[in-house]
Design a protein around this motif. Sequence first.
Motif, mmCIF file in Angstrom:
data_model
loop_
_atom_site.group_PDB
_atom_site.id
_atom_site.type_symbol
_atom_site.label_atom_id
_atom_site.label_comp_id
_atom_site.label_asym_id
_atom_site.label_seq_id
_atom_site.Cartn_x
_atom_site.Cartn_y
_atom_site.Cartn_z
ATOM 1 N N GLU A 203 0.829 -1.198 0.000
ATOM 2 C CA GLU A 203 0.000 0.000 0.000
ATOM 3 C C GLU A 203 0.865 1.251 0.000
ATOM 4 O OE1 GLU A 203 -3.434 2.043 2.845
ATOM 5 O OE2 GLU A 203 -2.568 0.091 3.326
ATOM 6 N N PHE A 204 0.478 2.260 -0.798
ATOM 7 C CA PHE A 204 1.199 3.530 -0.841
ATOM 8 C C PHE A 204 1.074 4.240 0.510
ATOM 9 C CE2 PHE A 204 1.060 8.153 -1.431
ATOM 10 C CZ PHE A 204 2.309 8.367 -1.984
ATOM 11 N N ASP A 205 2.196 4.795 0.992
ATOM 12 C CA ASP A 205 2.195 5.445 2.299
ATOM 13 C C ASP A 205 2.341 6.960 2.171
ATOM 14 O OD1 ASP A 205 2.255 5.880 5.012
ATOM 15 O OD2 ASP A 205 4.358 5.318 5.268
ATOM 16 N N GLN A 206 3.451 7.443 1.583
ATOM 17 C CA GLN A 206 3.682 8.883 1.497
ATOM 18 C C GLN A 206 4.771 9.170 0.469
ATOM 19 O OE1 GLN A 206 5.526 10.582 4.987
ATOM 20 N NE2 GLN A 206 6.771 8.756 5.373
ATOM 21 N N ILE A 207 4.952 10.465 0.157
ATOM 22 C CA ILE A 207 6.054 10.934 -0.674
ATOM 23 C C ILE A 207 7.052 11.608 0.247
ATOM 24 C CG2 ILE A 207 6.744 12.473 -2.545
ATOM 25 C CD1 ILE A 207 3.932 12.182 -3.696
ATOM 26 N N LYS A 208 8.325 11.231 0.109
ATOM 27 C CA LYS A 208 9.344 11.803 0.988
ATOM 28 C C LYS A 208 10.605 12.095 0.186
ATOM 29 C CE LYS A 208 11.588 7.514 2.544
ATOM 30 N NZ LYS A 208 12.960 7.909 2.198
ATOM 31 N N GLU A 209 11.526 12.844 0.818
ATOM 32 C CA GLU A 209 12.795 13.154 0.172
ATOM 33 C C GLU A 209 13.629 11.889 0.010
ATOM 34 O OE1 GLU A 209 14.916 16.168 2.202
ATOM 35 O OE2 GLU A 209 13.271 17.624 2.160
ATOM 36 N N TYR A 210 14.372 11.823 -1.079
ATOM 37 C CA TYR A 210 15.234 10.671 -1.349
ATOM 38 C C TYR A 210 16.433 10.699 -0.407
ATOM 39 C CZ TYR A 210 18.581 7.642 -3.716
ATOM 40 O OH TYR A 210 19.490 6.659 -3.997
ATOM 41 N N VAL A 211 16.745 9.560 0.181
ATOM 42 C CA VAL A 211 17.967 9.390 0.967
ATOM 43 C C VAL A 211 18.683 8.153 0.449
ATOM 44 C CG1 VAL A 211 17.056 10.495 3.057
ATOM 45 C CG2 VAL A 211 16.771 8.038 2.741
ATOM 46 N N ARG A 212 19.968 8.086 0.709
ATOM 47 C CA ARG A 212 20.760 6.970 0.207
ATOM 48 C C ARG A 212 20.187 5.646 0.700
ATOM 49 N NH1 ARG A 212 27.013 6.421 1.800
ATOM 50 N NH2 ARG A 212 26.008 6.126 3.811
ATOM 51 N N GLY A 213 20.039 4.705 -0.218
ATOM 52 C CA GLY A 213 19.469 3.407 0.112
ATOM 53 C C GLY A 213 18.051 3.229 -0.407
ATOM 54 N N ASP A 214 17.376 4.331 -0.749
ATOM 55 C CA ASP A 214 16.025 4.223 -1.303
ATOM 56 C C ASP A 214 16.080 3.626 -2.706
ATOM 57 O OD1 ASP A 214 14.742 5.213 0.899
ATOM 58 O OD2 ASP A 214 14.709 7.288 0.204
ATOM 59 N N ASP A 215 15.013 2.947 -3.095
ATOM 60 C CA ASP A 215 14.903 2.341 -4.426
ATOM 61 C C ASP A 215 14.708 3.454 -5.457
ATOM 62 O OD1 ASP A 215 14.397 0.874 -6.664
ATOM 63 O OD2 ASP A 215 12.909 -0.451 -5.723
ATOM 64 N N VAL A 216 15.663 3.562 -6.399
ATOM 65 C CA VAL A 216 15.593 4.641 -7.396
ATOM 66 C C VAL A 216 14.374 4.483 -8.303
ATOM 67 C CG1 VAL A 216 18.071 5.077 -7.380
ATOM 68 C CG2 VAL A 216 17.134 3.359 -8.933
ATOM 69 N N ARG A 217 13.830 3.255 -8.380
ATOM 70 C CA ARG A 217 12.635 3.052 -9.209
ATOM 71 C C ARG A 217 11.397 3.684 -8.583
ATOM 72 N NH1 ARG A 217 12.214 -3.092 -9.420
ATOM 73 N NH2 ARG A 217 12.770 -2.723 -7.240
ATOM 74 N N SER A 218 11.516 4.083 -7.295
ATOM 75 C CA SER A 218 10.375 4.693 -6.609
ATOM 76 C C SER A 218 10.357 6.210 -6.747
ATOM 77 C CB SER A 218 10.403 4.314 -5.122
ATOM 78 O OG SER A 218 10.351 2.913 -4.949
ATOM 79 N N ILE A 219 11.286 6.766 -7.524
ATOM 80 C CA ILE A 219 11.337 8.230 -7.660
ATOM 81 C C ILE A 219 10.041 8.744 -8.291
ATOM 82 C CG2 ILE A 219 12.510 10.162 -8.797
ATOM 83 C CD1 ILE A 219 15.100 8.587 -8.578
ATOM 84 N N ASN A 220 9.450 9.724 -7.672
ATOM 85 C CA ASN A 220 8.249 10.390 -8.189
ATOM 86 C C ASN A 220 8.708 11.630 -8.948
ATOM 87 O OD1 ASN A 220 5.898 12.050 -8.451
ATOM 88 N ND2 ASN A 220 4.933 10.875 -6.812
ATOM 89 N N TRP A 221 8.700 11.523 -10.285
ATOM 90 C CA TRP A 221 9.296 12.585 -11.096
ATOM 91 C C TRP A 221 8.465 13.863 -11.065
ATOM 92 C CZ3 TRP A 221 14.110 11.907 -12.024
ATOM 93 C CH2 TRP A 221 14.624 10.622 -12.178
ATOM 94 N N LYS A 222 7.149 13.748 -10.962
ATOM 95 C CA LYS A 222 6.314 14.957 -10.870
ATOM 96 C C LYS A 222 6.590 15.713 -9.578
ATOM 97 C CE LYS A 222 2.490 13.287 -13.750
ATOM 98 N NZ LYS A 222 1.034 12.999 -13.812
ATOM 99 N N ALA A 223 6.661 14.959 -8.455
ATOM 100 C CA ALA A 223 6.957 15.611 -7.176
ATOM 101 C C ALA A 223 8.379 16.166 -7.172
ATOM 102 C CB ALA A 223 6.781 14.621 -6.037
ATOM 103 N N THR A 224 9.307 15.472 -7.858
ATOM 104 C CA THR A 224 10.689 15.946 -7.949
ATOM 105 C C THR A 224 10.754 17.270 -8.690
ATOM 106 O OG1 THR A 224 11.578 13.698 -7.889
ATOM 107 C CG2 THR A 224 12.981 15.394 -8.871
ATOM 108 N N ALA A 225 9.991 17.378 -9.782
ATOM 109 C CA ALA A 225 9.984 18.624 -10.558
ATOM 110 C C ALA A 225 9.413 19.784 -9.742
ATOM 111 C CB ALA A 225 9.171 18.427 -11.837
ATOM 112 N N ARG A 226 8.356 19.513 -8.960
ATOM 113 C CA ARG A 226 7.751 20.575 -8.159
ATOM 114 C C ARG A 226 8.664 21.020 -7.020
ATOM 115 N NH1 ARG A 226 3.018 17.327 -8.781
ATOM 116 N NH2 ARG A 226 3.385 16.452 -6.703
ATOM 117 N N ALA A 227 9.320 20.062 -6.382
ATOM 118 C CA ALA A 227 10.145 20.378 -5.215
ATOM 119 C C ALA A 227 11.578 20.749 -5.570
ATOM 120 C CB ALA A 227 10.152 19.194 -4.254
#
Length: 446
Positions: A203-227
């Motif tokens: 189940e989806f939980d939240q959108i958070k800042e990327y930290v080392r060790g996170d799965d790069v496939r989980s990157i939210n590109w829309k949220a990345t562009a906004r932030a």
Amino acid sequence: MNPITIFKQLHLSNRFFQVLAGIVLVFVIGYFVPVVGPIGEIIFYGFIVFFGVDALILYSRKNPLSGQRVTPQRLSNGDENPIRLQINSSLNFTVKVEIIDEVPHQFQLRDFSISTSLPPNQEQEFRYELRPTQRGEYDFGDINVFLQTALGFVRRSVTIPASETVPVYPSFIQMRKFEMYVISNRLTDAGIKKIRRLGHTMEFDQIKEYVRGDDVRSINWKATARANELMVNQYQDERSQNIINIIDTGRVMKMPFDGLHLLDYAINTSLVISNIALLKDDKAGLITFSNENAGVVKPQKRRTHIRRIQERLYNLQTNFLESDFERMLIALRKHVNQRSLVLLYTNFETFSAMERQLPYLQQIANRHLLVTIFFENTEMTRLIEKKPETLGEIYTQTIAEKFSFEKRQIVRALNQRGIQTILTPPKELSVNAINKYLELKSRGLI
């Protein structure tokens, strides 16, 4: 000051005896060379004067020192624990001191001392570390300080009352270390493998800042562009699963490695696993067994539950009897109804020893996900790696290879019956057990 107290505190230094021996030598020479005799008398009377002055200076104050020992409320088994000594001088001159702390007898430190100088009217702090290798109560004694001036003919002993009893608990320092890695998502820094997930079925939980060790496939590109910084989707694992640590406290766990018994390694790791399980909202439970009735801490997921587990592990001891796996199986069936991840800490040295317990292991594996954890004999490994030079060494190495082969056979036999295994050196137990727990959890097997 009471003369008896002065006499008890008075100690003659090595310098006193060295100078006295020199004076005796001068008098001996003066017996054969009369000119030297008067010189010896002058030196002797000067020595008496300096000795008296030295003693008067040292005893100029009734209570020249005060202080205390600062220890943790409890010590962590198998870890370096900091101990602090705070010594305050009320003297108006610098003194040389030798501090002897009465550490518990379990450490067998016969020559422990700290030699330094204390400046006038100041407090100084001294630090050292102790690594306990047994759980239980440790009795500290008083702090003994030997003072001497620059003259160094006399030493005065001062005893600072500091007796106390400090309990030694399973390794909570290791538990906190892995807890911080979990909270900061830096488990890879501790040697924990990054587990690859095949898709996101959680189940989806939240959108958070990327930290080392996170799965790069989980990157939210829309949220990345906004932030204007990398953002990732975080998914919630399935929660409230039972994680049961079962510890064999029989004779097979009495074997020592690096000062700790195998039981202590199992206890420290089960505490770490239980804490991580609670951080991930799973339920942690504990079963201990030997030849007598099994001890049970039922699985719960409250954060305060780790304290109950820790208290249960505190007084756990091994014995020299064969463990009764049937009692353990009965306790597991009675107290754990939900399918659980069962981590069984034991030690099989031979294939026949495993075969005797195999029916019980299979019954557990039919109802739960069983991981059997046992230990590599690191001494055997060193023998195998060493190049033999004599016939006796060749024979010893052959026997060591036979036992090592049996360990691998045990792993193969258990895996063929659907039982997960961890064969690990004692020092790598925590990392390997956490890796297995996270692997099984990420694969959705529990």
